[in-house]
Design a protein around this motif. Structure first.
Motif, short mmCIF file in Angstrom:
data_model
loop_
_atom_site.label_atom_id
_atom_site.label_comp_id
_atom_site.label_asym_id
_atom_site.label_seq_id
_atom_site.Cartn_x
_atom_site.Cartn_y
_atom_site.Cartn_z
N ALA A 282 54.70 6.11 -0.31
CA ALA A 282 54.43 6.55 0.97
C ALA A 282 55.35 7.36 1.57
CB ALA A 282 53.67 5.62 1.67
N LEU A 283 56.68 6.90 1.81
CA LEU A 283 57.80 7.35 2.41
C LEU A 283 58.19 8.61 1.68
CD1 LEU A 283 59.75 7.38 4.60
CD2 LEU A 283 61.00 5.71 3.28
N LEU A 284 58.10 8.49 0.40
CA LEU A 284 58.78 9.51 -0.37
C LEU A 284 57.62 10.65 -0.22
CD1 LEU A 284 60.54 10.50 -2.96
CD2 LEU A 284 58.65 9.62 -4.41
N LEU A 285 56.38 10.36 -0.24
CA LEU A 285 55.38 11.39 -0.04
C LEU A 285 55.60 12.22 1.53
CD1 LEU A 285 52.67 12.89 -0.60
CD2 LEU A 285 51.56 11.00 0.01
N LEU A 286 55.85 11.25 2.29
CA LEU A 286 56.07 11.72 3.66
C LEU A 286 57.32 12.69 3.90
CD1 LEU A 286 55.40 11.42 6.88
CD2 LEU A 286 57.01 9.65 6.89
N VAL A 287 58.22 12.47 3.02
CA VAL A 287 59.42 13.11 3.28
C VAL A 287 59.26 14.55 2.47
CG1 VAL A 287 61.76 13.40 2.30
CG2 VAL A 287 61.05 11.22 3.60
N LEU A 288 58.57 14.50 1.37
CA LEU A 288 58.50 15.65 0.38
C LEU A 288 57.58 16.53 1.12
CD1 LEU A 288 58.20 14.35 -3.28
CD2 LEU A 288 60.10 15.67 -2.26
N SER A 289 56.41 15.98 1.65
CA SER A 289 55.44 17.00 2.43
C SER A 289 56.17 17.64 3.63
CB SER A 289 54.26 15.97 2.85
OG SER A 289 53.56 15.54 1.97
N LEU A 290 56.77 16.78 4.42
CA LEU A 290 57.52 17.45 5.44
C LEU A 290 58.38 18.72 4.94
CD1 LEU A 290 57.98 14.48 8.01
CD2 LEU A 290 56.38 16.63 8.18
N ALA A 291 59.18 18.05 3.97
CA ALA A 291 60.27 19.22 3.46
C ALA A 291 59.56 20.54 2.92
CB ALA A 291 61.02 18.66 2.47
N LEU A 292 58.49 20.35 2.24
CA LEU A 292 57.86 21.36 1.76
C LEU A 292 57.30 22.18 2.86
CD1 LEU A 292 57.31 22.05 -1.04
CD2 LEU A 292 55.17 20.96 -0.81
N PHE A 293 56.61 21.55 4.09
CA PHE A 293 56.16 22.23 5.16
C PHE A 293 57.18 23.09 5.84
CE2 PHE A 293 55.00 22.16 9.62
CZ PHE A 293 53.95 22.90 9.54
N ARG A 294 58.60 22.24 5.92
CA ARG A 294 59.46 23.00 6.96
C ARG A 294 60.08 24.00 6.16
NH1 ARG A 294 61.06 23.32 11.70
NH2 ARG A 294 63.26 23.35 11.86
N THR A 295 59.99 24.00 4.93
CA THR A 295 60.85 25.01 4.11
C THR A 295 59.99 26.24 4.18
OG1 THR A 295 61.58 23.48 2.53
CG2 THR A 295 61.47 25.74 2.04
N PHE A 296 58.40 26.12 3.95
CA PHE A 296 57.69 27.49 4.05
C PHE A 296 57.89 27.88 5.59
CE2 PHE A 296 55.61 25.95 0.17
CZ PHE A 296 55.58 27.35 -0.31
N ASP A 297 57.76 26.95 6.52
CA ASP A 297 57.64 27.34 7.93
C ASP A 297 59.03 28.11 8.12
OD1 ASP A 297 55.89 27.60 10.21
OD2 ASP A 297 56.89 25.51 10.87
N TRP A 298 60.00 27.69 7.77
CA TRP A 298 61.47 28.20 7.99
C TRP A 298 61.37 29.48 7.25
CZ3 TRP A 298 65.61 29.05 4.16
CH2 TRP A 298 66.59 29.19 4.79
N LEU A 299 60.97 29.71 5.93
CA LEU A 299 61.14 31.02 5.42
C LEU A 299 60.48 31.95 6.08
CD1 LEU A 299 60.55 29.99 1.58
CD2 LEU A 299 62.64 31.00 2.81
N GLY A 300 59.13 31.68 6.58
CA GLY A 300 58.39 32.51 7.54
C GLY A 300 59.01 33.03 8.66
N ALA A 301 59.64 32.07 9.44
CA ALA A 301 60.32 32.25 10.69
C ALA A 301 61.56 33.18 10.58
CB ALA A 301 60.37 30.90 11.36
N ARG A 302 62.25 32.91 9.77
CA ARG A 302 63.73 33.20 9.34
C ARG A 302 63.71 34.78 9.79
NH1 ARG A 302 66.88 33.10 4.10
NH2 ARG A 302 64.77 34.21 3.35
N HIS A 303 63.04 35.43 9.12
CA HIS A 303 63.10 37.05 9.34
C HIS A 303 62.02 37.20 10.71
CE1 HIS A 303 65.31 37.95 5.98
NE2 HIS A 303 64.79 37.03 5.32
N ALA A 304 61.06 36.72 11.02
CA ALA A 304 60.22 37.04 12.01
C ALA A 304 61.20 37.08 13.38
CB ALA A 304 59.05 35.97 12.08
N ASP A 305 62.03 36.26 13.46
CA ASP A 305 62.73 36.14 14.61
C ASP A 305 63.71 37.03 14.68
OD1 ASP A 305 61.38 34.10 15.82
OD2 ASP A 305 62.88 32.37 15.12
N ALA A 306 64.25 37.64 13.57
CA ALA A 306 65.40 38.67 13.49
C ALA A 306 65.13 40.02 14.41
CB ALA A 306 65.64 38.71 12.03
#
Lengths: 519, 325
Positions: free
Chosen positions: A495-519
């Motif tokens: 469950a902990l592995l799942l929590l970490v992977l899910s959040l990492a996945l979410f954060r990566t996509f979210d970051w990819l989207g926001a990176r250029h939007a803020d530029a």
């Protein structure tokens, strides 16, 4: 309104996607009905399940959204270190498999939980969590993050120029509320309510467990019973139709209530708030953010604490399952965007009702009935196990679609409204408009939607259980299987592995989207 | 396009390796995990059969039967392993199962005579509790006490249904009253065994419905003697897990060979410390150490298959009525 009759970009592919989804759902339901052998219709027990389902879903949606407004407002008008990370972490309950999240929730609120233990030291009775209020608490726990993100998005969609203007005319917090925030909320809240209502309608294991017994029987449990206890496929399909009718009813109401004008054009400047600098408002926002963070993060802390000991005992099958889940989640996010983007464009160019309704179907259709229907359709042609991953990726994408649409439609509509006329006056072709104007402006929301879709897919137990054989299990299924074999500690590690992977996945996509939007 | 590559990969994977005969066995989830009997059973059988043994896991016993009914005669299953005595009547009614010749010297608490299904393990349902806690002697004492229990929903869980049948077998027409008296002891009802057992281990309840053999898991695998099962004077309801082969199987001899293997020492000796149940045929080396510490119920209760269906429906209505108030 010439641009509406001849939109800057064609809604056709979005409408096709909506029709395809509806057709798939109809085929699955039809297959279940076709295999039904004259069972009994709906009985009194089913009607009381219906009543309980609607009441708990309505209360859960109202409480989630009511609490989300102050939390989102506080997050919208404050900048502080770790704000982005906090927003990501706050989303965690929503993307975890329910059984894992509930165990975390009970570690805090249960009879033997932290609060009860503290109360015991002070000489009080333990908290009584099991009952109707327990169901609502759990559903708020799951859905407050989603509601907060949707409302926060509403705040983010108010152009910075509006706040600048408000500051120039010396508008105070109250005036801003009346002129900017209330109209925004009027548009955002009905949709958020409808989505959360739909999520709670199909709840089953959580409602039963926190509800304290068969009083908390939901329609989904009645479907489960019809399927495995009575093998009455006709009743299962009928109950699934009732769920669909309820969800679509809520959706239509939301669409009707949520109508209103947008905020018009802005230049996409970062928002600065001059109205909320008072000490009182700062203290209020800090308090609200702290409370929400405690409510959502303490159970997560319990999951982490439980899981650490199990991490070293993780079997290889868990890592293989994690790999499977990552693949399925990425595929699911891709399918989600392929469906959601054209549908959001169609909604932005005037086909909102068709698209949003079709979009909600993924949430409205019981995953057991949908999975069974697809199973019946696939079985004569091929081994269902061979389709375990594609079917899971597709069904997960459909389940995430309503959220993706809620995220994508408002900004897409805004872009078409504000930039469409200029593009048309330049005779810009639809594809160029998509590539040069729409997609760059939706980057942030696309990243958010893809991240949410991927994370939701990671955590979904859903249809995979119907299709997978021993080697094709996803991470949530593997966790569940280990729990069934007394391996609670390894399951907690998983469950902990799942929590970490899910959040990492979410954060990566979210970051990819926001990176250029803020530029 | 990842999606297509994905699908293509799966097709290729399933297209290979059709040389050796394959035996497909449908079973429940916990059987196939590395801690379950699956891996050892597969290795032992493949040593002798010159075949490939494939397990397909489908939820629990009831989900297995539902899946078989969906697939009908077109099912890929050659053998189904994991139905229990509450399901055999419905399973027999489907007409999908073939009779078997296999007989063995069963060590079951009830006489076994069945031409279709062979038993492979069994257990008594029981409430598991902390060993240092005085346990009630029967359901009535439990109902009078302040003890909190967590149980499974009979509509979604095999043990949950077992408890329903247990109370009905012990109390007959008074079962509804027993449930009414038990209502204030029940902390909550869960979808399945895993959730309930997890809640118990996390301290949410004093007792959980499980098996008399559950403490053996804690003793043997975790060297933990703090768990005990309560022995009830009414007797304990028996769950017998069975397997059968499908009439439509394209490997009938291999399927029969597997059923035969299931009652042999190689299979039976794996069961106690992987499935945590009693073997249906006690292996030559006897039961593992740790099983001797378990409670021995005075009486074994089991409602015959032909009455199980009707009893189940009445008992469920009583249960719902008593706990929905």
């Amino acid at each position: 309104m010439a641009w509406r009759t001849q939109p800057v970009i064609s809604p056709r592919s979005g409408v096709v996607a909506a029709i395809a989804i509806a057709a798939l759902m109809a085929a699955a339901l039809g297959a279940v009905l076709w295999r039904a052998e004259g069972g009994r219709g709906l009985g009194p027990a089913d009607w009381s399940a219906l009543r309980f389902t609607v009441v708990q879903a309505a209360v859960s949606a109202l409480v989630s959204v009511a609490l989300a407004v102050p939390v989102a407002r506080a997050l919208a008008r404050r900048q502080f270190m770790g704000r982005g990370l906090l927003i990501t972490l706050l989303g965690a309950p929503f993307i975890l498999p329910v059984i894992v999240a509930v165990i975390g929730l009970l570690a805090v609120f249960g009879r033997n939980g932290w609060i009860s233990t503290a109360l015991g030291w002070a000489g009080f009775e333990p908290v009584h969590i099991y009952g109707f209020h327990g169901v609502v608490l759990a559903h708020v726990f799951f859905n407050l993050p989603l509601a907060t993100r949707l409302v926060l998005q509403g705040w983010a969609d108010i152009p910075a120029e509006r706040f600048l203007l408000a500051a120039q005319v010396n508008a105070d917090a109250r005036a801003i509320r009346r002129l900017l925030e209330f109209p925004m909320l009027r548009q955002v809240l009905p949709g958020a309510l409808a989505v959360i209502f739909a999520v709670c309608l199909t709840s089953f294991a959580v409602a039963l467990m926190l509800g304290g017994g068969p009083r908390a029987t939901t329609i989904e449990l009645a479907i489960y019973q019809a399927f495995r206890f009575d093998f009455d496929l006709g009743r299962a399909a009928l109950l699934a139709l009732v769920q669909i009718a309820l969800t679509l009813g809520a959706a239509l109401m939301a669409l009707r209530l949520g109508r209103g004008d947008g905020f018009g054009a802005g230049l996409d400047r970062p928002v600065r708030r001059w109205d909320a600098n008072g000490l009182g408002l700062r203290a209020l926002d800090a308090g609200v953010i702290t409370l929400a963070a405690a409510f959502l993060l303490l159970p997560m802390g319990a999951i982490v604490a439980n899981g650490l000991a199990g991490l070293s005992a993780l079997p290889n099958s868990m890592f293989r399952a994690a790999g499977v889940s990552l693949g399925v989640a990425l595929a699911s996010a891709a399918v989600l965007l392929l469906l959601a983007l054209p549908m959001a464009i169609a909604a932005a160019t005037g086909r909102a009702a068709t698209v949003e309704t079709a979009g909600l179907l993924g949430l409205a259709v019981s995953s057991l009935v949908l999975g069974t229907g697809l199973f019946i359709l696939i079985h004569p042609i091929a081994s269902p196990a061979a389709f375990a991953w594609p079917v899971t990726a597709l069904v997960n994408a459909l389940m995430a679609l309503p959220f993706a649409l809620r995220i994508l439609i408002p900004p897409a509509r805004e872009v078409v409204r504000t930039q469409g006329r200029l593009a048309q006056s330049l005779a810009m072709p639809g594809l160029s408009f998509l590539r040069l104007v729409l997609l760059p402006r939706l980057r942030r929301q696309i990243g958010f939607a893809a991240g949410l879709g991927a994370a939701l897919s990671m955590g979904d137990l859903g249809v995979i259980a119907l299709f997978a054989d021993a080697d094709r299990a996803t991470l949530p299924l593997q966790i569940y299987r280990l729990m069934g074999a007394y391996q609670m500690q390894a399951a907690a590690g998983g469950a902990l592995l799942l929590l970490v992977l899910s959040l990492a996945l979410f954060r990566t996509f979210d970051w990819l989207g926001a990176r250029h939007a803020d530029a | 396009m990842k999606y297509l590559a994905f699908a293509a990969g799966i097709f290729c994977a399933t297209g290979l390796a059709a040389e050796t005969p394959e035996l497909t066995v449908y079973t429940y989830d916990s059987f196939v995990t590395e801690w379950g009997p699956g891996p050892a059973v597969k290795a032992a059988f493949e040593e002798t059969c010159g075949c490939t043994l494939n397990f397909v896991a489908a939820g629990d016993g009831a989900a297995l039967l539902a899946r078989l009914r969906l697939e009908g005669a077109r099912t890929e299953a050659d053998v189904v392993l994991g139905l229990d005595t509450n399901l055999t009547a419905a399973a027999r009614e489907t007409g999908l199962f073939a009779p078997t010749e296999i007989e063995a010297d069963y060590d079951l608490p009830v006489a076994w005579d069945d031409d279709t299904f062979i038993p492979y393990d069994w257990g008594y349902f029981a409430f598991v509790h902390a060993a240092d806690m005085p346990a009630p002697q029967d359901f009535l004492e439990l109902a009078r006490s302040d003890l909190k229990i967590v149980i499974q929903d009979p509509r979604s869980s095999t043990p949950g249904l077992g408890l329903l049948m247990w109370v009905k077998a012990a109390y007959g027409d008074d079962a509804a009253q027993v449930w009414t008296d038990l209502a204030d002891n029940i902390v909550t009802v869960t979808k399945g065994w895993s959730e309930a057992y997890g809640l118990f281990l996390d301290g949410e309840a004093d007792m959980v419905l499980s098996y008399t053999t559950s403490p053996a898991y804690h003793i043997i695998a975790e060297d933990d003697t703090t768990k005990d099962a309560a022995s009830f004077d009414e007797g304990h309801y028996v769950q017998i897990e069975v397997a059968g082969r499908l009439a439509a199987s394209d490997q009938p001899e291999l399927a029969e060979q597997f059923l035969n293997f299931m009652v042999s020492d190689a299979f039976q000796s794996v069961i106690p410390t992987t499935n945590w149940m009693y073997p249906a045929v006690t292996p030559a080396q006897g039961l593992p150490k740790g099983f001797d510490a378990l409670v021995e119920p005075r009486e074994a209760l089991l409602i015959p298959e032909d009455q199980a269906q009707a009893t189940r429906d009445t008992a469920l209505a009583e249960w719902l009525g008593a706990l929905s108030r």
